[in-house]
Scaffold this active site. Structure first.
Site, PDB file in Angstrom:
ATOM      1  N   GLU A 173       9.385  -7.124  -9.893  1.00  0.00           N
ATOM      2  CA  GLU A 173       8.159  -7.843  -9.519  1.00  0.00           C
ATOM      3  C   GLU A 173       8.299  -9.328  -9.838  1.00  0.00           C
ATOM      4  O   GLU A 173       8.576  -9.693 -10.992  1.00  0.00           O
ATOM      5  CB  GLU A 173       6.966  -7.237 -10.255  1.00  0.00           C
ATOM      6  CG  GLU A 173       6.682  -5.808  -9.776  1.00  0.00           C
ATOM      7  CD  GLU A 173       5.504  -5.161 -10.489  1.00  0.00           C
ATOM      8  OE1 GLU A 173       5.101  -5.649 -11.564  1.00  0.00           O
ATOM      9  OE2 GLU A 173       4.998  -4.149  -9.967  1.00  0.00           O
ATOM     10  N   SER A 219       6.033  -5.410  -0.958  1.00  0.00           N
ATOM     11  CA  SER A 219       5.982  -3.994  -1.339  1.00  0.00           C
ATOM     12  C   SER A 219       6.270  -3.087  -0.123  1.00  0.00           C
ATOM     13  O   SER A 219       7.388  -3.129   0.394  1.00  0.00           O
ATOM     14  CB  SER A 219       4.616  -3.716  -1.989  1.00  0.00           C
ATOM     15  OG  SER A 219       4.600  -2.462  -2.599  1.00  0.00           O
ATOM     16  N   ALA A 220       5.323  -2.324   0.374  1.00  0.00           N
ATOM     17  CA  ALA A 220       5.581  -1.498   1.571  1.00  0.00           C
ATOM     18  C   ALA A 220       6.027  -2.371   2.744  1.00  0.00           C
ATOM     19  O   ALA A 220       6.894  -1.970   3.529  1.00  0.00           O
ATOM     20  CB  ALA A 220       4.331  -0.708   1.945  1.00  0.00           C
ATOM     21  N   HIS A 271       9.122  -3.210  -6.448  1.00  0.00           N
ATOM     22  CA  HIS A 271       8.568  -2.898  -7.783  1.00  0.00           C
ATOM     23  C   HIS A 271       9.645  -2.255  -8.665  1.00  0.00           C
ATOM     24  O   HIS A 271       9.345  -1.318  -9.419  1.00  0.00           O
ATOM     25  CB  HIS A 271       7.376  -1.943  -7.691  1.00  0.00           C
ATOM     26  CG  HIS A 271       6.214  -2.447  -6.885  1.00  0.00           C
ATOM     27  ND1 HIS A 271       5.315  -3.354  -7.360  1.00  0.00           N
ATOM     28  CD2 HIS A 271       5.811  -2.169  -5.607  1.00  0.00           C
ATOM     29  CE1 HIS A 271       4.395  -3.608  -6.418  1.00  0.00           C
ATOM     30  NE2 HIS A 271       4.686  -2.901  -5.355  1.00  0.00           N
ATOM     31  N   GLY A 285       0.864  -1.181   0.000  1.00  0.00           N
ATOM     32  CA  GLY A 285       0.000   0.000   0.000  1.00  0.00           C
ATOM     33  C   GLY A 285       0.891   1.218   0.000  1.00  0.00           C
ATOM     34  O   GLY A 285       1.756   1.330  -0.862  1.00  0.00           O
TER      35      GLY A 285
END
Lengths: 233, 233
Positions: free
Chosen positions: B194, B122-123, B159, B90
């Site tokens: 990714e 991700s985060a 990413h 997020g």
């Protein structure tokens, strides 16, 4: 009284530094022989002198003297005496950190509200908004605050980029990022595409350049505005 | 003792949530029936319950119970008792702000260093690094610090995106942004494409997935490492 040009980028593809906006810069800065340049965003870590030389080269075409603010022993005094200021792009976190560290933010803001001519590109455009929170930059430095000049009653997203429908990348699109901003922040955001700028004369704000701009308001679908139209909320 | 999976993304193009990494997750979490989910990054502003339901759906395929940390009256106590934690993606600024606000950062760090199994995408991957300063996210909230868990001796860029040679856009490429980071910061950065992830077993860190990763060290040209190789500095 306010006089600002707030530009998405210094350079558009296929032309040289500031070339696309030179006619408007000549008119905007017609009363100023000297422009104080704020190089603190330092793209790519180049020296303040080297960055100022790039800005000078851009302004040579319209016969202006560009002086880096870093060459003054007292940058606050330099801003108090300036007739015109240009803040170049680079990294917004770095720029804002420096503006706070040197305590020049209040003076720059006061001079802008007195009518001093201010031109900013990219990071230098971003800081004219209420906060720097719609920057695209990487947080390479921790600034004491995200609050910026508030010379306009909204935020800027420079280098606005439309989603690429053929992309397979799962990182957020620019539009998604700005929507996330609006889950916890209320101020409108103008996504300025490269080659667009806002001309601020007092409280009248006009979109300039050849392109539309994309406007994001909290709890509304984003929408486009045409070049030449007034930005109002 | 440390046990982490640090993944670039939750989802790769053309497959469902976590699908590409399920075999490794089944092995990684084999001793844990329940996984505590940290939903604070809240992509797109959805509720913590809704985000936890997405995570549960992903983990249904390997028969795990996913419980949102927000459902506990005391999140610190929940972490102290957890055998396994998953932090979803997020917005990293939002995630880090919440981790500090709820004062769970020290406990999460302590449990990771005790060997609790931690999976982040991700985060949730970004915060395993020394700082969150190589996030791609928009600074929609001002966190009290950019310092993160330091479970690994470098930073993550999730990413990771290669430059597009056909692009006419003047915004910085990812590589340029990380180079700017290194003009004022010294820690190495791993750009995880990714579909890539790092497997951390104690101090041994192995690149997994089918792709290479791009490594950035200060004052060195960036270079690629192969899947299966150990990350060392």
């Amino acid at each position: 009284m306010k006089n600002l040009l707030i530009a998405s980028t210094s350079t558009v593809h296929g032309s040289s530094y500031l070339e696309y906006i030179l006619d408007d810069l000549a008119e905007f800065f017609k009363a100023s022989e000297e422009i104080i340049f704020i190089p603190y965003a330092r793209p790519g870590g180049i020296s303040h002198d080297d960055y100022t030389a790039i800005a000078q080269k851009g302004f040579d075409a319209i016969g202006k003297q560009v002086t880096g603010i870093h060459t003054f022993s007292d940058p606050i005094e330099a801003l108090k005496n300036a007739k015109a200021v240009f803040t170049g792009g680079g990294n917004t976190f770095l720029l804002v950190s420096q503006l706070y560290k040197l305590d020049v933010m209040p003076t720059l803001r006061a001079r802008i509200f007195e009518g001093m001519h201010y031109f900013g590109t990219s990071a230098g455009a971003n800081i004219t908004g209420l906060t720097m929170q719609t920057t695209n930059d990487m947080p390479i430095m921790y600034p004491p605050s995200f609050k910026t000049l508030g010379a306009i009653p909204f935020n800027i997203n420079p280098h606005y980029l439309d989603p690429d429908p053929s992309s397979t990348h799962k990182g957020e699109t620019r539009e998604t990022r700005i929507k996330e901003f609006h889950t916890i922040n209320t101020q409108p955001v103008i996504g300025l595409r490269e080659g667009s700028w806002l001309e601020v004369k007092n409280d009248r704000i006009i979109l300039k350049g050849n392109l539309q701009a994309r406007v994001f308001e909290q709890n509304k679908p984003p929408y486009e505005i045409e070049s030449g139209s007034e930005v109002r909320f």
